[in-house]
Design a protein around this motif. Structure first.
Motif, PDB file in Angstrom:
ATOM      1  N   LYS A  27      -1.644 -17.951  21.923  1.00  0.00           N
ATOM      2  CA  LYS A  27      -0.258 -18.264  21.059  1.00  0.00           C
ATOM      3  C   LYS A  27       0.621 -19.061  21.777  1.00  0.00           C
ATOM      4  O   LYS A  27       1.956 -18.938  22.026  1.00  0.00           O
ATOM      5  N   LEU A  45       7.277 -10.658  27.045  1.00  0.00           N
ATOM      6  CA  LEU A  45       6.460 -10.529  25.868  1.00  0.00           C
ATOM      7  C   LEU A  45       6.751  -9.261  25.137  1.00  0.00           C
ATOM      8  O   LEU A  45       7.162  -8.141  25.488  1.00  0.00           O
ATOM      9  N   TYR A  83       3.505  -9.051  20.347  1.00  0.00           N
ATOM     10  CA  TYR A  83       2.937 -10.057  21.014  1.00  0.00           C
ATOM     11  C   TYR A  83       1.781  -9.357  21.870  1.00  0.00           C
ATOM     12  O   TYR A  83       0.711  -9.726  21.836  1.00  0.00           O
TER      13      TYR A  83
END
Length: 68
Positions: free
Chosen positions: A11, A37, A41
């Protein structure tokens, strides 16, 4: 036991991921990134690592080689 490590982009973020098998079906993750993060995620990354075979590769990498 050493950790199975790989570098990948997920991503849009470059990551270094370490996977350590624990027990018969568990595993620990160590993730290095220059970005923080989110939990969402992290869960998506965990699912990706399982679905794309990274976790199986780590488990196979840690198996003793009885053929030699």
């Amino acid at each position: 036991m050493p950790m199975y490590t790989t570098k990948l982009t997920f991503k849009g973020l470059s990551l270094e991921v370490g996977i350590q098998p624990v027990g018969s079906d568990g595993f620990d993750l160590e993730i290095r990134s220059r970005h923080s993060l989110s939990g969402e995620y992290f869960q998506a990354l965990r699912k990706y690592l399982i679905d794309e075979g990274y976790v199986d590769a780590a488990k196979n990498w840690h198996k003793p080689d009885f053929a030699s």
